[in-house]
Structure formats: structure tokens, C-alpha cells
Design an enzyme around this catalytic site. Structure first.
Site, PDB file in Angstrom:
ATOM      1  N   CYS A  73     -59.633  26.883 -21.802  1.00  0.00           N
ATOM      2  CA  CYS A  73     -58.729  26.143 -20.929  1.00  0.00           C
ATOM      3  C   CYS A  73     -59.159  24.604 -21.334  1.00  0.00           C
ATOM      4  CB  CYS A  73     -58.905  26.421 -19.616  1.00  0.00           C
ATOM      5  SG  CYS A  73     -57.790  25.256 -18.291  1.00  0.00           S
ATOM      6  N   CYS A 184     -53.412  22.343 -24.808  1.00  0.00           N
ATOM      7  CA  CYS A 184     -53.607  23.433 -23.762  1.00  0.00           C
ATOM      8  C   CYS A 184     -53.258  24.600 -24.364  1.00  0.00           C
ATOM      9  CB  CYS A 184     -52.470  23.152 -22.581  1.00  0.00           C
ATOM     10  SG  CYS A 184     -52.183  24.392 -21.546  1.00  0.00           S
TER      11      CYS A 184
END
Length: 268
Positions: A73, A184
Site C-alpha cells: 500500500c 497506488c
């Protein structure tokens, strides 16, 4: 050698892009995936909250007896990686350094775009890391907060995602970037839509591949690679079970994923 599993976690299902690359390059390794689906997205949250969520995820994975952890992440990497490394003894890696390194290698005109969540972009983690590697590179970053919920809803290839991509990315194209870091782990699921919006001339950089290669090197140096010949297995855990996760995850991993287990993550 160490036959314990590798732990991977993300705010939702985006980290599956990293998991898939790990499976490609470390096919015999067992893995444990945790998606914090009850609290996605992490992007708008405070640094303190993201650190708390990251530590809870790590505590859970350590309970699964993992030998290493990948923070799959970008927001959690930007806001909590250094704190996690200081807190825990298990090897922990994030995804930003690998993505930044790829950007430096790929750019020809020294103008690089970076897209990510609000948390990642506001942290300036990619800008600082890229420029620490090559200060001559101009980095243009852009928050794309709608991309994560679009992926989570299973709308990656729908017209609404195409519209959002143009609204976010036309500015980067106009400013002359020759490459864009998908900052991302959800964004590679939108790679086709993003590619159509920016054109074939612009290179899309997926940090997941480089992260998997970095993990392999770390395990090799620490003598932690799995020595079994069989294909590794993965256990999937989430903080909130929903059918959409199973559907999108199955499509992306190219196999049916239905054996999800719910974790009361706040207990960790």
C-alpha cells in the site's frame, strides 16, 4: 532456508497486484494476504491513524508466523514504513522505493508523473525519493482519489473510470511527462483505462514488479527462501467480507477466490 509464509497487506484489494508479482517470481512461497476492506481507503486519513492501522495489520500477520512482510500500500508505505521498521524485528518492505527506482531508470526526458492517493501525494514520498536518486528529474504528482473506490466497485473498465482518468491525467500529458508511476497498488487494475487516456507514448510504471524482485533479493540474502518444490498456497483475510472483493480478486488473480476469512482487526 525458511518455509514460513510471506505476509502481504493493503487497505483493500489493490495489494493483490503486488501479490500476483510475488507469485510469479517466488512461485513456491506460501503467502498470507490481508486486505483492510472495512477501512479502505487509507488515503484521506491522518498519519497517526495510518500508523495505527499498519501496526494492527502487522500484528495480525506476525500472529500468522510470517517470515517477512510487504506493505503493499503506497499510503501506508509513505506514512508508516519507517515507524514499522523501527518497531518490529521481522523484515518489512514497502513499494515506494522500488517504484521510484523504476521511474529514474525509464524516463528519457526527465519529466516524470506520479499519481496516487491524497495521503501518498501529500507525503511527497515519491517526489523526495525520485529526486534523491536523480535531482535533475522534474516530478509532477497528482492525487487521484476516485480511482480506489472505482476499482473497489469493480468499475475499472467502465466509462466512468475513463472519464475520471482524463480529468486527472490530461494535465500530466500537457506538461510533457514521458512516464507515470502508478503510485497506488489499486492503479494497475486501471492500467488499460489509464493507458488509453494518456496514450501509448507514455510509459506506465508498476512498482509491484520491482517490489517482488526486491523481496526475493532480501529473502535470498537472509537465507529465508522456501526450499520446497511445490507451488505455494495463499490464505486470504479481510476485515470485512463482501462479494465484490471475491469477484474482483478472482478476476485479477485469474483463479476463483472464495475462501475469505474475516479478521476483527481492531483486536490487534
Amino acid at each position: 532456508m525458511d518455509n514460513r509464509p510471506i505476509g502481504v497487506f493493503d487497505s483493500g484489494l489493490g495489494g493483490l497486484t503486488v501479490l500476483r508479482e510475488i507469485h510469479k517470481r517466488l512461485a513456491n512461497e506460501d503467502t498470507v494476504y490481508f486486505g483492510d476492506t472495512a477501512r479502505v481507503p487509507y488515503g484521506p486519513r491522518s498519519k497517526e491513524t495510518i500508523i495505527k492501522y499498519t501496526f494492527q495489520a502487522i500484528n495480525f500477520l506476525i500472529q500468522q508466523d510470517v517470515k517477512a512482510i510487504v506493505i503493499a500500500c503506497n499510503t501506508a508505505t509513505a506514512r508508516a514504513l519507517e515507524e514499522a521498521k523501527a518497531e518490529y524485528n521481522v523484515p518489512i518492505i514497502g513499494v515506494i522505493e522500488a517504484g521510484a527506482r523504476s521511474a529514474v531508470e525509464y524516463t528519457n526526458n526527465k519529466v516524470v508523473g506520479v499519481i496516487g492517493t491524497l495521503g501518498t501525494i501529500n507525503s511527497k514520498a515519491y517526489v523526495n525519493t525520485i529526486r534523491s536518486m536523480d535531482e535533475s528529474i522534474r516530478v509532477i504528482d497528482k492525487a487521484c482519489p476516485l480511482f480506489v473506490p472505482l476499482v473497489e466497485e469493480g468499475w475499472a473498465n467502465e466509462e466512468i473510470s475513463s472519464t475520471a482518468a482524463h480529468m486527472y491525467l490530461d494535465e500530466l500529458v500537457e506538461k510533457g511527462v514521458d512516464s507515470i508511476v502508478l503510485g497506488c497498488t489499486h492503479y494497475p487494475i486501471l492500467k488499460r483505462t489509464i493507458g488509453m487516456a494518456v496514450g501509448q507514448e507514455i510509459k506506465l510504471i508498476n512498482p509491484a514488479k520491482e517490489t517482488a524482485l526486491e523481496l526475493k533479493e532480501i529473502l535470498n540474502q537472509a537465507n529465508l527462501l522456501n526450499d520446497k518444490a511445490d507451488e505455494g498456497v495463499c490464505k486470504y483475510y479481510v476485515s470485512d467480507i463482501n462479494e465484490q472483493f471475491s469477484k474482483v480478486a478472482s478476476e485479477f488473480m485469474k483463479k476463483e477466490i472464495t475462501d475469505l476469512e474475516k479478521v476483527e482487526i481492531h483486536r490487534f
